[in-house]
Structure formats: C-alpha cells, structure tokens
Design a protein around this motif. Structure first.
Motif, PDB file in Angstrom:
ATOM      1  N   LYS A 261      38.968 -25.746  39.461  1.00  0.00           N
ATOM      2  CA  LYS A 261      39.767 -24.861  38.613  1.00  0.00           C
ATOM      3  C   LYS A 261      38.961 -24.167  37.530  1.00  0.00           C
ATOM      4  O   LYS A 261      39.406 -23.165  36.976  1.00  0.00           O
TER       5      LYS A 261
ATOM      6  N   PRO B 145      48.174 -24.526  30.709  1.00  0.00           N
ATOM      7  CA  PRO B 145      49.140 -24.943  31.742  1.00  0.00           C
ATOM      8  C   PRO B 145      50.028 -26.105  31.291  1.00  0.00           C
ATOM      9  O   PRO B 145      51.184 -26.188  31.701  1.00  0.00           O
TER      10      PRO B 145
ATOM     11  N   THR C   7      38.599 -29.906  32.970  1.00  0.00           N
ATOM     12  CA  THR C   7      39.227 -29.205  34.110  1.00  0.00           C
ATOM     13  C   THR C   7      39.080 -30.023  35.389  1.00  0.00           C
ATOM     14  O   THR C   7      39.965 -30.017  36.236  1.00  0.00           O
TER      15      THR C   7
ATOM     16  N   TYR D 215      46.794 -29.212  38.237  1.00  0.00           N
ATOM     17  CA  TYR D 215      47.126 -27.814  37.980  1.00  0.00           C
ATOM     18  C   TYR D 215      47.979 -27.136  39.055  1.00  0.00           C
ATOM     19  O   TYR D 215      48.943 -26.453  38.707  1.00  0.00           O
TER      20      TYR D 215
END
Lengths: 256, 232
Positions: A97, A160, A243, A250
């Motif tokens: 991501k 997010p 991440t 995600y």
C-alpha cells in the motif's frame, strides 16, 4: 511482487501520471512553471506594489520560503487521500500500500524540481550572484524530500482509519506555514531564547538554510542538517512499517 | 487423492465492521468457517447466488485481505485474480495502460513492453492502441483489459466471470484462450453463474450460501444438486 518490480512500477506510474496530468490541459507541461509564476506575480503585486516592500528584496526572500513550503504542503495534502483513492485497485491486485503515497510524493517532487529552477532564476534576476554555497541547494532539496516522505506516508496511512484527519492535515499544513517563517525572518521576529525551539521545526530550519545559501552566501548548519536527515530516515522507515503492518486491513477499510 | 496441495483453507471467517455512529459498530459476517483445499492442476468451481460471499472468498484466496478467523496456507504458490483493466487511466493511451496494467499484474517492465504487440494484436485495436483509453468504446476497453489479463502468470489463477467480453467474434476467441489455460496444468478457481460452464470445466466445486460452505464435491453432482434446489 519483488522490490525491484515495485520500484519499476512506482517510477513508471509516476511518469505516466505526469503525462496524463499534462494531457488534461491545453498548455500541458507549461503549467508546472506557469502556476508558480502566477503565484510570484500575485505576491509581487501585493507585497511589492501595494504594500511598497520592494526595496529590500522582500519578494525573493518570500519566494525562497514559500516555494519550498508549498512543495511540502502540496505533497502532504495530496498524499493524505492516496490510500483511500487506491481502494479500487488494491481490491483487485495484491500490492504494497505504500505504493499509493509514494507515487504522489515522487510526482510532486519532480514538479517541484522544476519550480525550484524558477526560484533560482528569480534569485538571479534580483542581482544575487551565484556562489559556492549554492551547491548546498540540491542537497537541501533532497533532505526536504526525506522530510516530506514520512509525513506524507503516515497521513495517508492514518486517513483510512480516521477520515476526519484529512481536514486536520489540511489545517495543520496551513498553520504550519506561519510557524515556518515564510513571511518573516525569524532572527528579527522571534525572541533569541526561542530560536532553538523555532528551529526544531525541520521546515523552518530548511527554509532558513535555503535562504542562507541563496541570499546570504552561508553554508547550512551541518550539525542540525545531519540531525534532520537522521530523524527523517528513521521516520521514513517507521512510516513504511506502519503501512506494511496494516497492509491487509486497507482493502476492507476503504471499500466500505 | 495423492496430489500436491496448492492452497488450503482452515476454518476461514471474515467479518466486516460497519460504522453506525461514533462508537457503535455492527458486525457483518461475510464468510464463516470455510474449510477446503485446492490441489495442483485442478479446476475448482465456486457456486452460489449473489451476495453469498464469492467475491470475498476470491479476495482471501488472492491474499488481498486476511481472514479474521482460521488461516490459509499458500505452500509458496502465487495466487492472482484475473482482473480486467486494473489501474487503467483514461487519459493515457492503450499502450501506456497496457504497460502499467501488466506490471500491476506482476510482470516486470521489460516483459510488459515485450508483450505489447501481442496484446494489441489480440485486442484487435490497431491504430487505436496509441489513442487515449477515454476514446474507447466499452467493448474496446474490455478487449484491451482481457488481452493484458490473459497474459498473467500465476500458480493459481482466480477467474470471476470473464468468459464473455466483447462482441461474438472476440468472445469466442477469449473463451478458447481461457479454456486452453484451464485445460493445461494451470490450477484454476472459477466463479461463474452458468452451471453449464461449471459442469464442463471443473472437476470439483464448492457451494457457498450466506457465507457458509453448503456443499463440496464432484462438480457434476454438486451442480445437479444446485440446479434442483434453485430449479434452474
């Protein structure tokens, strides 16, 4: 996906995005220079003509702070939504991501490099003579990129989870402008006992160094430049780890 | 069966949290306690009506999302979802999109560039290959997407209803390419609403209903049962 493939993909995507962006307007690539040039024109009009601050090279001083700061705030704001915007793609293919903010940061980096050339031209036409200290500018540019990357990646990694952060990021980058000494010389405005605290802000510090090199023939403060670089690298590694940690979260978060 | 496993799912469960207000979340179960395996070289069909969790299952198999309960073993196999038009940018030409899309599907840049002529030939775009994708018709776009996707290399290929894109002529061609892939040593998981396709192509099948595994077994038998239940 091997790391080599990842880098190839990221670079390819960056250049194709720039190409796509340019193809959307009539003047295409010219806008990269035209937009900041218009910016300078407005500042010149306001500060140089209306406020009559023409005498002491205030416009050049201003732009040597404003242009680097604009790069920072653009990158961070554009990246904040990057992982959310990649929702469609990450639900189709398995991809690290960090790809999404990286593309945004590199895209802005390339555009900013062009704008920096404009900044140098501006300094030259204001009768500043190139000096040996100018070679510090590309180095400062690279270190600024190192500072921008982790902030951009972390904000894209958190948005997010907490969509409201996008607005906080936006406000913080606007507020940060006032704390980074764009419109003033901190040595004249900030009390001497607060200089160290003021320079803890890496952007304020970098902007002072850009001005030092370009306008005052001064080498950067290597000690604090080293500190900034070290902290930025650690932050960058941490932001990538974040991440990676949420990598499989995600696709489900951003689809809802 | 003494053949090697390609994938193995043990009690896989997936639940989504739906935000209702600031603190309250509603749990929404999409898959629960799914256990089955896929052996190397087989074609496994997935039966089920809309909303039964098929797409979520494919995402778990592709490693896009991780199970909340249970686990999945990959045995070092690469698994990919056959995706049409992954990451297409409408402003870019068919050629540029073919490069990025192929790279997103796991190719190196050199491979992506090397296969460009073949992709264009298969997609039958001709000169339009150099035009921006925004000028394409839906059919042209689908043809380009399919031509890139079909080049994908993976140990386990997940196919979700892509057997019919484009006009009649292209559909036939696309179908035969996919059939070649399925009938080769390729391990395939196939999702289709057509029970006939499933009977023809798959050795085994699983049947999902409301996120649960309702049945697993030989494709012909299970499809018959499925057909009888829904009077298809």
């Amino acid at each position: 996906m091997t790391s080599n493939q990842f880098f190839q993909l990221t670079i390819t995507k960056v250049f194709l995005n720039l190409k796509a962006e340019a193809s959307k307007s009539y003047l295409s690539y010219l806008w990269w220079v035209l937009e900041p040039a218009l910016f300078v024109a407005v500042f010149y009009l306001v500060f140089g003509v209306f406020l009559g601050n023409r005498s002491e090279g205030f416009i050049v001083f201003l732009m040597c702070g404003k242009i680097p700061y604009l790069w920072f705030s653009r990158s961070v704001n554009n990246s904040a939504n990057a992982i959310v915007a990649g929702g469609g793609l990450m639900n189709q293919v398995s991809i690290p991501k960090v790809f999404f903010p990286s593309v945004v940061v590199l895209q802005d980096l390339i555009k900013s490099a062009v704008v920096f050339l404009l900044m140098i031209v501006l300094v030259l036409i204001n009768n500043y003579k190139p000096s040996i200290e100018w070679i510090a500018v590309p180095l400062l540019f690279l270190i600024q990129a190192l500072v921008i990357a982790p902030i951009a990646i972390i904000s894209s990694a958190l948005v997010p989870f907490i969509p409201d952060l996008k607005f906080i990021v936006m406000t913080m980058t606007t507020m940060g402008m006032f704390a980074s000494g764009i419109f003033y010389d901190y040595r004249k405005v900030v009390l001497p006992e607060h200089h160290d605290a003021f320079l803890l802000n890496p952007l304020a510090n970098l902007i002072a160094m850009y001005r030092g090199a370009l306008l005052e023939n001064q080498w950067p403060d290597w000690q604090s430049l080293g500190n900034i670089t070290g902290i930025a690298i650690i932050a960058l590694i941490m932001s990538i780890k974040i991440t990676q940690f949420f990598d499989l979260k995600y696709p489900r978060l951003v689809i809802r | 069966m003494s053949r090697e496993f390609a994938l193995k799912l043990n009690g896989v469960g997936i639940e989504y949290l739906q935000r209702q207000s600031f603190f309250r979340h509603k749990k929404h179960r999409v898959l629960s306690n799914i256990t089955f395996n896929i052996t190397k070289g087989e074609t496994l069909g997935v039966l089920g009506r809309n909303g039964c969790g098929k797409s979520t299952l494919l995402k778990v198999l592709a490693g896009i999302i991780a199970p909340d309960q249970g686990n999945i073993e990959f045995f070092g196999n690469s698994v990919s979802l056959l995706t049409l038009a992954a990451g297409f940018d409408n402003e870019l030409s068919g050629r540029d999109n073919a490069i990025v899309s192929a790279m997103l599907l796991g190719n190196t840049k050199a491979d992506a560039i090397a296969q460009l002529d073949e992709v264009n030939e298969f997609a039958e775009l001709g000169g339009a290959f150099e035009e921006p994708v925004k000028t394409y018709s839906a059919g042209m776009r689908a043809r380009l997407g399919f031509s890139i996707a079909v080049k994908m290399q993976a140990d386990v290929l997940l196919i979700d209803e892509v057997l019919g894109v484009g006009d009649e002529g292209f559909k036939k061609k696309a179908r035969s390419v996919i059939l070649d892939r399925i009938n080769s040593e390729q391990t395939v998981v196939l999702v289709s609403h057509s029970v006939d396709t499933m009977v023809n192509l798959c050795q085994r099948a699983i049947w999902l209903e409301r996120g649960q595994l309702k049945g697993i077994g030989e494709a012909a038998t299970l499809c018959e049962e499925y057909r009888n239940t829904f009077k298809l």
